[in-house]
Design a protein around this motif. Structure first.
Motif, mmCIF file in Angstrom:
data_model
loop_
_atom_site.group_PDB
_atom_site.id
_atom_site.type_symbol
_atom_site.label_atom_id
_atom_site.label_comp_id
_atom_site.label_asym_id
_atom_site.label_seq_id
_atom_site.Cartn_x
_atom_site.Cartn_y
_atom_site.Cartn_z
ATOM 1 N N PHE A 149 2.837 11.013 -36.227
ATOM 2 C CA PHE A 149 3.324 9.662 -36.510
ATOM 3 C C PHE A 149 3.162 8.810 -35.265
ATOM 4 C CE2 PHE A 149 6.605 6.369 -36.853
ATOM 5 C CZ PHE A 149 6.337 5.884 -38.132
ATOM 6 N N VAL A 150 2.765 7.559 -35.457
ATOM 7 C CA VAL A 150 2.625 6.607 -34.358
ATOM 8 C C VAL A 150 3.668 5.514 -34.558
ATOM 9 C CG1 VAL A 150 1.110 5.000 -33.159
ATOM 10 C CG2 VAL A 150 0.162 7.096 -34.153
ATOM 11 N N THR A 151 4.511 5.307 -33.560
ATOM 12 C CA THR A 151 5.598 4.345 -33.681
ATOM 13 C C THR A 151 5.086 2.914 -33.576
ATOM 14 O OG1 THR A 151 6.063 4.206 -31.314
ATOM 15 C CG2 THR A 151 7.102 6.009 -32.535
ATOM 16 N N ALA A 152 5.987 1.968 -33.818
ATOM 17 C CA ALA A 152 5.612 0.557 -33.761
ATOM 18 C C ALA A 152 5.205 0.148 -32.353
ATOM 19 C CB ALA A 152 6.779 -0.310 -34.252
ATOM 20 N N HIS A 153 5.654 0.883 -31.306
ATOM 21 C CA HIS A 153 5.255 0.508 -29.939
ATOM 22 C C HIS A 153 4.213 1.485 -29.383
ATOM 23 C CE1 HIS A 153 7.884 3.732 -28.896
ATOM 24 N NE2 HIS A 153 8.255 3.306 -27.697
ATOM 25 N N ASN A 154 3.456 2.133 -30.288
ATOM 26 C CA ASN A 154 2.282 2.952 -29.959
ATOM 27 C C ASN A 154 2.621 4.176 -29.114
ATOM 28 O OD1 ASN A 154 -0.479 3.434 -30.392
ATOM 29 N ND2 ASN A 154 -1.037 2.572 -28.403
ATOM 30 N N ASP A 157 16.913 6.014 -24.905
ATOM 31 C CA ASP A 157 15.710 5.765 -24.098
ATOM 32 C C ASP A 157 14.491 6.091 -24.944
ATOM 33 O OD1 ASP A 157 13.670 5.576 -22.287
ATOM 34 O OD2 ASP A 157 14.355 7.214 -20.993
ATOM 35 N N PHE A 158 13.757 5.065 -25.318
ATOM 36 C CA PHE A 158 12.542 5.325 -26.081
ATOM 37 C C PHE A 158 11.305 4.799 -25.341
ATOM 38 C CE2 PHE A 158 15.567 2.498 -28.246
ATOM 39 C CZ PHE A 158 15.038 1.245 -27.959
ATOM 40 N N GLU A 159 11.334 4.960 -24.027
ATOM 41 C CA GLU A 159 10.158 4.664 -23.207
ATOM 42 C C GLU A 159 9.720 5.897 -22.415
ATOM 43 O OE1 GLU A 159 8.478 1.936 -23.332
ATOM 44 O OE2 GLU A 159 9.877 0.810 -24.593
ATOM 45 N N THR A 160 10.646 6.809 -22.135
ATOM 46 C CA THR A 160 10.338 7.995 -21.333
ATOM 47 C C THR A 160 9.809 9.108 -22.228
ATOM 48 O OG1 THR A 160 12.127 7.429 -19.808
ATOM 49 C CG2 THR A 160 11.267 9.691 -19.720
ATOM 50 N N PRO A 161 8.644 9.698 -21.896
ATOM 51 C CA PRO A 161 8.134 10.816 -22.699
ATOM 52 C C PRO A 161 9.110 11.988 -22.674
ATOM 53 C CG PRO A 161 6.435 9.970 -21.218
ATOM 54 C CD PRO A 161 7.729 9.336 -20.812
ATOM 55 N N PHE A 201 15.663 1.684 -34.336
ATOM 56 C CA PHE A 201 15.115 1.611 -35.692
ATOM 57 C C PHE A 201 13.935 0.642 -35.740
ATOM 58 C CE2 PHE A 201 19.610 2.689 -37.413
ATOM 59 C CZ PHE A 201 19.423 4.010 -37.023
ATOM 60 N N GLN A 202 14.013 -0.423 -34.961
ATOM 61 C CA GLN A 202 12.897 -1.370 -34.914
ATOM 62 C C GLN A 202 11.671 -0.716 -34.277
ATOM 63 O OE1 GLN A 202 13.720 -4.938 -32.708
ATOM 64 N NE2 GLN A 202 11.916 -6.008 -33.444
ATOM 65 N N MET A 203 11.884 0.067 -33.229
ATOM 66 C CA MET A 203 10.791 0.761 -32.566
ATOM 67 C C MET A 203 10.134 1.776 -33.495
ATOM 68 S SD MET A 203 10.030 3.962 -31.175
ATOM 69 C CE MET A 203 11.622 4.702 -30.812
ATOM 70 N N LEU A 204 10.942 2.483 -34.268
ATOM 71 C CA LEU A 204 10.392 3.489 -35.174
ATOM 72 C C LEU A 204 9.602 2.847 -36.296
ATOM 73 C CD1 LEU A 204 13.453 5.902 -35.396
ATOM 74 C CD2 LEU A 204 11.277 6.333 -34.224
ATOM 75 N N GLY A 205 10.003 1.695 -36.779
ATOM 76 C CA GLY A 205 9.292 1.017 -37.853
ATOM 77 C C GLY A 205 9.768 1.482 -39.217
ATOM 78 N N SER A 206 9.561 0.644 -40.230
ATOM 79 C CA SER A 206 10.084 0.941 -41.565
ATOM 80 C C SER A 206 9.407 2.150 -42.196
ATOM 81 C CB SER A 206 9.915 -0.289 -42.478
ATOM 82 O OG SER A 206 8.554 -0.642 -42.568
#
Length: 853
Positions: free
Chosen positions: A705-710, A655-659, A629-634
């Protein structure tokens, strides 16, 4: 030589003093301009003889001096022209000439050079080109002056000049917060100021028209009545500006508080028991700029029509009374508004309901405005007019634009007498920066933005509440009525309740809607006062607040109205501190109210909570959920629907680093929903669109959409071509996933052959005019919303994205709507370059070129 200069200086000083004294006596700007400009011309002629009499040069008056509009402390706009490049001796003489003018306490603004050099200097400079548009010979070689004028005119593209001047005007107005009615307005460059009036005349002059009013009447640009209104408006603003210069003893164009009283007294006003002299001055100013803005709405489109390069305008039937011509609505018979005043609201209602209509056709607007000025009380009593007026609020689409349009042309004041009393009403409280009517419409505007998905990023929490609120129309009405009783004496919040009740009774609001509206008007200051002035950590404060609020619905409505109100009072007042105070009070009140009954979950929290519950049932650790949830952003939870959130989070939680890509066939449809998750990079959106086109898919909807970690988290809904049987869908899905997997891991086939196709026969024979609207976002420099309407075709979305990339425009949010054979797409983009009118115009033209293919 020195004796000649001193004699010329003494003569000029005496003539200038006489011009100022005569103006203060007669208050006639035209007389002042004539005498002061003549004094300056005689001075320059004398100095020319001293410095340049033996040289083949010429001196031109340009800009304001060129048109004979020279204010007491304005720049002296000049151009010195030579047949060839100036030599060193010429440069020395020019320097001495300029220094002499400075020594006389004038402010010379001089361009110098050969004909070729001066032409080159203004080729890509709209301001410079405009200055030479008004050039006239003061001294020297007349043939040289004529040659320069001819060459500059020959290189000027009239269509580009017109569009650039209009865009320049729009950006100038945006810098003054889109309003000429700030408490310390700029007479010259504010909305409805002198520069707006000049813009219309410059565009006419660039088209080869004689800009004297009688000539413009003969050419059908102005009516006699409009010419009279424009002349009077110009006279009033010019007089105020001359007085302002004389009072300030400098080139001051802002009616600052320090000078308002002095200017008012210089113009002959005094304080009385009802109004201060400064208020009388400002009321005159507001009425004047409003007239200029009214006329601009008619005259600029008339001038634009003269250079329309489209010889075949697209005309569509709307009904028996109206047609659409490109993006304008036109009455078949302009007399319809006089013969049947119900159409005064009907045409606006049609306009509001259609996204492809941007304005009224100029002749129609003229007729509409003329009829609206004759509205009588019977117009309000007509049930059809009441139904349409309240429908403006219930519809919501384009509401701010509709209300501002009706206010600009005086219809709101005619329809609601209470509104007329607040038009241009000042608020000398050092708090509000707008007159009351502007403030109210700004609050409505803020409320409406909270309801729109594409603006969720601005205030995610408030937007989530607004988007889940059932009675949005009541909130718009509350914003409209909350300050309507100001200036009458007494408590405007209490007095406004009577206006709200009368409106509710006459416009068919339900008892619940009427009660909520009246309560919001009466208590609209409550939450702000409690949050900012009381200790909201004190349980007694919260209990007392909740006793007045009573229900969650009222609390939510009041919170939203308060946010919109503060932001519409003064942009400087809204900050994170005030936002947190209001939000903390809201949550404290929710907690207190929930102890006495169930309180609905917030839309913003509800979506995240549902995702958390779903992931927990699936066995995902709580720690991993929080990281996701932090990675996705508010902003993510406010801008995505629950079904999408559950789908995304299930696939990303571990896993929110692997495409990765995922797709699913939507039930009972021939469409896929596709999710692409990968590191952000150039042209990704365009390249993805090309992959879908290569497979023959039509993109029905897309959300970038662009996530908080780009990383990009883009979601598409694509339609499978009709010739495929449902049994083929799994194979088609597998082929698409295989290519997308190759793409996200660096193997891009999107530039290879792709599916081509032609637009349908219906689109060929019943086309719509493509439209591009570029709007800068308030309080977010560099951010723009770009709305596009066009006929759909293969690769269109990819081509649009390529245009953005070519112009260094970065997509941060996209909402794609494909409506059969028509697209209505909205993009939120970032680009610092779009502040340049030429680059914004180039982007618009490039987009239109793609849309026309």
């Amino acid at each position: 030589m020195q004796e000649q200069i001193l004699a010329a200086q003494r003569r000029f000083a005496a003539e200038r003093q006489e011009a100022e004294a005569l103006f203060l006596k007669r208050k006639q700007p035209a007389v002042f301009f004539k005498r002061y400009a003549r004094a300056a011309e005689q001075l320059l002629a004398a100095l020319w003889e001293v410095y340049f009499s033996d040289r083949k040069l010429c001196l031109l008056a340009t800009g304001g001096f060129g048109r004979g509009e020279l204010y007491p402390y304005s720049d002296l706009d000049l151009a010195l022209v030579s047949p060839a490049t100036l030599d060193e001796d010429d440069q020395q003489q020019i320097a001495a000439f300029v220094q002499t003018l400075w020594d006389m306490k004038l402010i010379p603004s001089l361009k110098s050079g050969s004909v070729a050099e001066l032409c080159g200097s203004v080729k890509d400079d709209i301001s410079g080109d405009t200055a030479f548009l008004e050039a006239r010979l003061l001294a020297g070689d007349a043939a040289l002056a004529a040659a320069l004028s001819a060459k500059i005119s020959a290189q000027r593209d009239v269509a580009t000049f017109t569009e650039a001047k209009i865009l320049e005007m729009q950006q100038r107005q945006a810098k003054s917060q889109g309003s000429g009615t700030l408490l310390e307005p700029n007479i010259k460059s504010g909305s409805g100021g002198l520069r707006d009036l000049h813009t219309m005349l410059w565009i006419a002059k660039a088209q080869g028209l004689d800009t004297r009013f009688p000539s413009l009447i003969r050419h059908g640009i102005l009516t006699s009545a409009e010419a009279g209104m424009l002349a009077e408006s110009y006279k009033q603003l010019a007089a105020i500006r001359i007085h302002l210069h004389l009072c300030a003893k400098r080139a001051e164009d802002r009616l600052i508080f320090d000078l308002q009283g002095q200017v008012a007294e210089s113009m002959g006003w005094q304080d009385d028991s009802r109004q201060r002299k400064s208020e009388k001055l400002m009321r005159l100013f507001y009425r004047t700029v409003k007239t200029i803005k009214q006329l601009h709405g008619i005259l600029l489109p008339v001038l634009q029509e003269r250079i329309d390069t489209n010889p075949y305008p697209i005309t569509l039937r709307i009904d028996d009374d109206y047609i659409q011509v490109n993006h304008q609505i036109a009455a078949r018979n302009p007399d319809i508004f006089l013969n049947n005043p119900e159409h005064i609201f009907k045409i606006v209602s049609i306009w509001q309901s259609r996204n492809d209509i941007t304005s009224l056709e100029p002749k129609t607007l003229r007729a509409w405005w003329g009829a609206s000025r004759k509205i009588k009380r019977s117009f309000y009593q007509n049930p059809a007019n009441r139904r349409r007026f309240v429908e403006f609020f219930r519809n919501g689409n384009g509401l701010t634009h509709v209300l501002r349009f009706l206010n600009l042309y005086g219809v709101l004041g005619c329809y609601l007498p209470a509104w007329e009393k607040i038009v241009g009403l000042l608020q000398h409280d050092l708090f509000h920066i707008y007159p009351v009517d502007d403030h109210i419409l700004t609050v409505v505007h803020n409320m409406r933005r909270l309801a729109l998905d594409k603006h969720t990023h601005e205030h995610p929490f408030a937007s989530s509440l607004m988007q889940g609120f059932e009675h949005k129309a009541v909130l718009y009405m509350a914003a409209f009525f909350h300050d309507i009783a100001k200036g009458r004496g007494g408590d405007h919040a209490v007095l406004g309740v009577d206006d709200a009740r009368a409106f509710s009774d006459g416009h068919g609001l339900s008892s619940h809607e009427a009660d909520l509206l009246a309560w919001l008007v009466e208590e609209h200051l409550l939450m702000s006062a409690v949050a900012q002035k009381e200790d909201i950590q004190n349980p007694e404060v919260i209990r007392a607040f909740c006793r007045k609020v009573k229900t969650y619905e009222r609390l939510t409505a009041l919170y939203l109205l308060t946010v919109a109100d503060i932001r519409g009072t003064n942009p400087k007042l809204w900050n994170t501190w005030r936002a947190s105070l209001l939000e903390n009070l809201f949550h404290a009140a929710v907690y207190h109210l929930s102890s006495n009954g169930n309180t609905p979950n917030l839309l913003y929290n509800r979506r995240q909570q549902r995702a958390a519950d779903f992931l927990t049932r699936s066995g995902a650790p709580e720690k991993q959920q929080k990281k996701l949830f932090q990675m996705l952003g508010s902003d993510y939870f406010a801008s995505h629907q629950t079904r999408e959130i559950l789908w995304h989070s299930t696939n990303l939680v571990y896993d929110f680093e692997t495409p990765r890509i995922r797709s699913r066939i939507l039930p009972k449809s021939n469409s896929f929903q596709v999710m692409i998750f990968m590191p952000n990079g150039p042209r990704l959106f365009a390249r993805l669109c090309r992959i879908f086109s290569r497979h023959g898919f039509d993109i029905l909807a897309a959300r970038a959409f662009v996530t908080a970690h780009n990383y990009i988290l883009d979601t598409f809904i694509v339609q499978i071509p009709e010739q495929h049987d449902p049994e083929d869908y799994p194979n088609i899905q597998s082929a698409l996933e295989a290519e997308l997997n190759s793409f996200i891991h660096g193997y891009d086939l999107s530039e290879q052959q792709y599916h081509t196709g032609r637009i349908s026969r219906r689109s060929r024979y019943m086309p719509i005019a493509p439209g591009v609207m570029i709007a800068q976002e308030e309080d977010f420099p560099g951010w723009y919303t770009i709305d596009i309407v066009a006929v759909n075709r293969p690769l269109l979305l990819a081509d649009i994205a390529e245009v953005f990339f070519a112009h260094d425009v970065r997509i941060r949010y996209a909402k794609i709507a494909t409506l059969d054979e028509r697209i209505e797409d909205s993009f939120r983009v970032f680009s610092e370059q779009l502040a340049d009118p030429k680059k914004q115009s180039a982007l618009k033209q490039a987009l239109l070129a793609q849309l026309a293919v």
